[in-house]
Design a protein around this motif. Structure first.
Motif, PDB file in Angstrom:
ATOM      1  N   VAL A   1     -11.591  11.675 -17.779  1.00 55.25           N
ATOM      2  CA  VAL A   1     -10.003  11.039 -17.825  1.00 55.25           C
ATOM      3  C   VAL A   1      -9.467  11.496 -16.278  1.00 55.25           C
ATOM      4  CG1 VAL A   1      -7.772  11.492 -18.836  1.00 55.25           C
ATOM      5  CG2 VAL A   1      -9.649  11.062 -20.270  1.00 55.25           C
ATOM      6  N   GLY A   2      -9.834  12.540 -15.860  1.00 54.47           N
ATOM      7  CA  GLY A   2      -9.307  12.962 -14.663  1.00 54.47           C
ATOM      8  C   GLY A   2      -9.679  12.090 -13.359  1.00 54.47           C
ATOM      9  N   ILE A   3     -11.066  11.712 -13.648  1.00 56.56           N
ATOM     10  CA  ILE A   3     -11.569  10.533 -12.332  1.00 56.56           C
ATOM     11  C   ILE A   3     -10.630   9.352 -12.667  1.00 56.56           C
ATOM     12  CG2 ILE A   3     -13.412   9.368 -11.852  1.00 56.56           C
ATOM     13  CD1 ILE A   3     -15.355  12.019 -12.430  1.00 56.56           C
ATOM     14  N   PHE A   4     -10.576   8.898 -14.009  1.00 56.00           N
ATOM     15  CA  PHE A   4     -10.135   7.622 -14.102  1.00 56.00           C
ATOM     16  C   PHE A   4      -8.630   7.760 -13.632  1.00 56.00           C
ATOM     17  CE2 PHE A   4      -6.811   6.089 -16.970  1.00 56.00           C
ATOM     18  CZ  PHE A   4      -6.823   4.668 -16.858  1.00 56.00           C
ATOM     19  N   VAL A   5      -7.924   8.695 -14.124  1.00 58.54           N
ATOM     20  CA  VAL A   5      -6.469   8.867 -13.423  1.00 58.54           C
ATOM     21  C   VAL A   5      -6.482   8.912 -11.813  1.00 58.54           C
ATOM     22  CG1 VAL A   5      -4.497  10.280 -13.427  1.00 58.54           C
ATOM     23  CG2 VAL A   5      -5.613  10.028 -15.278  1.00 58.54           C
ATOM     24  N   PHE A   6      -7.254   9.496 -11.333  1.00 57.75           N
ATOM     25  CA  PHE A   6      -7.393   9.372  -9.906  1.00 57.75           C
ATOM     26  C   PHE A   6      -7.631   8.160  -9.269  1.00 57.75           C
ATOM     27  CE2 PHE A   6      -9.911   9.962  -5.842  1.00 57.75           C
ATOM     28  CZ  PHE A   6      -8.811  10.515  -5.028  1.00 57.75           C
ATOM     29  N   ILE A   7      -8.644   7.325  -9.683  1.00 53.32           N
ATOM     30  CA  ILE A   7      -8.925   6.214  -9.284  1.00 53.32           C
ATOM     31  C   ILE A   7      -7.706   5.000  -9.646  1.00 53.32           C
ATOM     32  CG2 ILE A   7     -10.347   4.139  -9.622  1.00 53.32           C
ATOM     33  CD1 ILE A   7     -12.858   6.006 -10.121  1.00 53.32           C
ATOM     34  N   TYR A   8      -7.185   5.156 -10.772  1.00 54.86           N
ATOM     35  CA  TYR A   8      -6.071   4.446 -10.996  1.00 54.86           C
ATOM     36  C   TYR A   8      -4.833   4.586 -10.277  1.00 54.86           C
ATOM     37  CZ  TYR A   8      -2.418   2.330 -13.839  1.00 54.86           C
ATOM     38  OH  TYR A   8      -1.161   1.470 -13.966  1.00 54.86           O
ATOM     39  N   ASP A   9      -4.734   5.724  -9.765  1.00 52.82           N
ATOM     40  CA  ASP A   9      -3.512   6.173  -8.991  1.00 52.82           C
ATOM     41  C   ASP A   9      -3.777   5.524  -7.600  1.00 52.82           C
ATOM     42  OD1 ASP A   9      -1.011   7.346  -8.191  1.00 52.82           O
ATOM     43  OD2 ASP A   9      -2.070   8.884  -7.318  1.00 52.82           O
ATOM     44  N   LEU A  10      -5.074   5.797  -7.115  1.00 60.75           N
ATOM     45  CA  LEU A  10      -5.651   5.357  -5.758  1.00 60.75           C
ATOM     46  C   LEU A  10      -5.270   3.710  -5.821  1.00 60.75           C
ATOM     47  CD1 LEU A  10      -6.666   6.707  -3.264  1.00 60.75           C
ATOM     48  CD2 LEU A  10      -8.705   5.976  -4.215  1.00 60.75           C
ATOM     49  N   VAL A  11      -5.739   3.340  -6.930  1.00 60.82           N
ATOM     50  CA  VAL A  11      -5.757   1.675  -6.767  1.00 60.82           C
ATOM     51  C   VAL A  11      -4.164   0.924  -6.852  1.00 60.82           C
ATOM     52  CG1 VAL A  11      -6.523  -0.525  -8.115  1.00 60.82           C
ATOM     53  CG2 VAL A  11      -8.161   1.443  -7.313  1.00 60.82           C
ATOM     54  N   THR A  12      -3.445   1.546  -7.814  1.00 60.86           N
ATOM     55  CA  THR A  12      -2.306   1.069  -8.100  1.00 60.86           C
ATOM     56  C   THR A  12      -1.011   1.295  -7.217  1.00 60.86           C
ATOM     57  OG1 THR A  12      -1.899   2.516 -10.122  1.00 60.86           O
ATOM     58  CG2 THR A  12      -3.112   0.367 -10.344  1.00 60.86           C
ATOM     59  N   ARG A  13      -1.032   2.623  -6.559  1.00 59.34           N
ATOM     60  CA  ARG A  13       0.211   3.342  -6.079  1.00 59.34           C
ATOM     61  C   ARG A  13       0.753   2.343  -5.027  1.00 59.34           C
ATOM     62  NH1 ARG A  13       0.263   9.264  -4.111  1.00 59.34           N
ATOM     63  NH2 ARG A  13       0.010   9.540  -5.875  1.00 59.34           N
ATOM     64  N   GLN A  14      -0.217   1.804  -4.168  1.00 52.18           N
ATOM     65  CA  GLN A  14       0.553   0.994  -3.202  1.00 52.18           C
ATOM     66  C   GLN A  14       0.925  -0.462  -3.912  1.00 52.18           C
ATOM     67  OE1 GLN A  14       1.314   1.876   0.045  1.00 52.18           O
ATOM     68  NE2 GLN A  14       2.214   0.006   0.280  1.00 52.18           N
ATOM     69  N   ARG A  15       0.300  -1.073  -4.760  1.00 49.20           N
ATOM     70  CA  ARG A  15       0.808  -2.169  -5.396  1.00 49.20           C
ATOM     71  C   ARG A  15       1.997  -2.046  -5.942  1.00 49.20           C
ATOM     72  NH1 ARG A  15      -4.844  -4.586  -8.507  1.00 49.20           N
ATOM     73  NH2 ARG A  15      -5.729  -5.016  -6.666  1.00 49.20           N
ATOM     74  N   LEU A  16       2.063  -1.008  -6.876  1.00 46.15           N
ATOM     75  CA  LEU A  16       3.472  -0.623  -7.360  1.00 46.15           C
ATOM     76  C   LEU A  16       4.543  -0.512  -6.491  1.00 46.15           C
ATOM     77  CD1 LEU A  16       2.595   1.698 -10.190  1.00 46.15           C
ATOM     78  CD2 LEU A  16       3.312  -0.801 -10.330  1.00 46.15           C
ATOM     79  N   LYS A  17       4.211  -0.039  -5.252  1.00 49.22           N
ATOM     80  CA  LYS A  17       5.367   0.359  -4.424  1.00 49.22           C
ATOM     81  C   LYS A  17       5.984  -1.333  -3.758  1.00 49.22           C
ATOM     82  CE  LYS A  17       4.518   4.578  -2.475  1.00 49.22           C
ATOM     83  NZ  LYS A  17       4.223   5.417  -1.396  1.00 49.22           N
ATOM     84  N   ASP A  18       4.730  -2.131  -3.579  1.00 45.09           N
ATOM     85  CA  ASP A  18       4.948  -3.618  -2.832  1.00 45.09           C
ATOM     86  C   ASP A  18       5.582  -4.216  -3.943  1.00 45.09           C
ATOM     87  OD1 ASP A  18       3.626  -2.948  -0.625  1.00 45.09           O
ATOM     88  OD2 ASP A  18       1.747  -3.872  -1.119  1.00 45.09           O
ATOM     89  N   TYR A  19       5.208  -4.121  -5.185  1.00 46.01           N
ATOM     90  CA  TYR A  19       5.815  -4.890  -6.284  1.00 46.01           C
ATOM     91  C   TYR A  19       7.431  -4.441  -6.345  1.00 46.01           C
ATOM     92  CZ  TYR A  19       1.214  -6.297  -8.139  1.00 46.01           C
ATOM     93  OH  TYR A  19       0.182  -6.973  -8.153  1.00 46.01           O
ATOM     94  N   GLY A  20       7.916  -3.373  -6.194  1.00 46.62           N
ATOM     95  CA  GLY A  20       9.217  -2.697  -6.264  1.00 46.62           C
ATOM     96  C   GLY A  20      10.141  -3.273  -5.183  1.00 46.62           C
ATOM     97  N   LYS A  21       9.351  -3.348  -3.847  1.00 46.03           N
ATOM     98  CA  LYS A  21      10.130  -3.763  -2.695  1.00 46.03           C
ATOM     99  C   LYS A  21      10.412  -5.402  -2.823  1.00 46.03           C
ATOM    100  CE  LYS A  21       8.511  -0.212   0.369  1.00 46.03           C
ATOM    101  NZ  LYS A  21       7.672   0.026   1.599  1.00 46.03           N
ATOM    102  N   LYS A  22       9.438  -5.930  -3.204  1.00 42.52           N
ATOM    103  CA  LYS A  22       9.663  -7.536  -3.391  1.00 42.52           C
ATOM    104  C   LYS A  22      10.228  -7.844  -4.584  1.00 42.52           C
ATOM    105  CE  LYS A  22       4.808  -8.542  -1.356  1.00 42.52           C
ATOM    106  NZ  LYS A  22       3.778  -9.036  -1.660  1.00 42.52           N
TER     107      LYS A  22
END
Length: 181
Positions: free
Chosen positions: A52-73
């Motif tokens: 689960v820790g590996i999953f959370v790390f990968i998910y955070d790595l993949v989605t963090r920038q996308r979520l920031k971009d979606y919020g800004k747009k």
């Protein structure tokens, strides 16, 4: 003045205090269940936590920038929609006389659709962890059963208590983990 104090205290209670107390209660219950699992099935719990820790790390790595971009747009699109309404209200008579309503409606519609699109995308990314976590836990249980069946020394009846413990714990932990994360 007294009415505004009462209103703000109600808002504070409903939007800050109660969610904070709920969060602390969920953390307390989750910690208790994890400590119980650690003492009864420590190695199995550590394997699950590592996956689960590996999953959370990968998910955070993949989605963090996308979520920031979606919020800004989304904020930019919302700003354009509000600006369009503001401009239309300021020049309402001139717009009606000149017959230019369609341009303002089009800008408003474009901004609102953009805001809705990015809100949907960010909310979709918010739902993914829960379902993926459920998938990881179900996959772990199936793998655990298969390994126990293939291992001649373990009988299925000997791993049944472990499966029941993890099943009950996962039913209670999944909503808590979803709320905490």
């Amino acid at each position: 003045y007294i009415q505004s104090i009462l209103d703000f205290s109600g808002i504070f209670n409903g939007s800050v205090l109660m969610p904070l107390l709920r969060l602390f209660a969920e953390i307390f219950v989750t910690s208790g269940i994890l400590l119980f699992l650690l003492f009864t099935q420590g190695s199995t719990l550590l394997i699950i936590l590592a996956v689960v820790g590996i999953f959370v790390f990968i998910y955070d790595l993949v989605t963090r920038q996308r979520l920031k971009d979606y919020g800004k747009k989304g904020a930019f699109a919302n700003e354009k929609a509000i600006q369009s309404v503001h401009e239309a209200m300021q020049g309402f008579k001139e717009i009606r006389i000149l017959g230019k309503e369609s341009g303002f409606f089009k800008r408003l519609s474009t901004g609102a659709e953009g805001n809705a699109r990015y809100a949907i995308l960010s909310q979709t990314l918010g739902f993914i962890p829960r379902y993926t976590l459920e998938f990881v836990i179900v996959s772990f249980v199936i793998s655990y059963i298969l390994i126990a069946i293939l291992d001649d020394s373990n009988q299925l009846s000997s791993i049944l208590p472990t499966l029941v413990i993890f099943a009950v714990a996962s039913v209670r932990l999944l909503p808590s983990v979803s709320m905490i994360v």
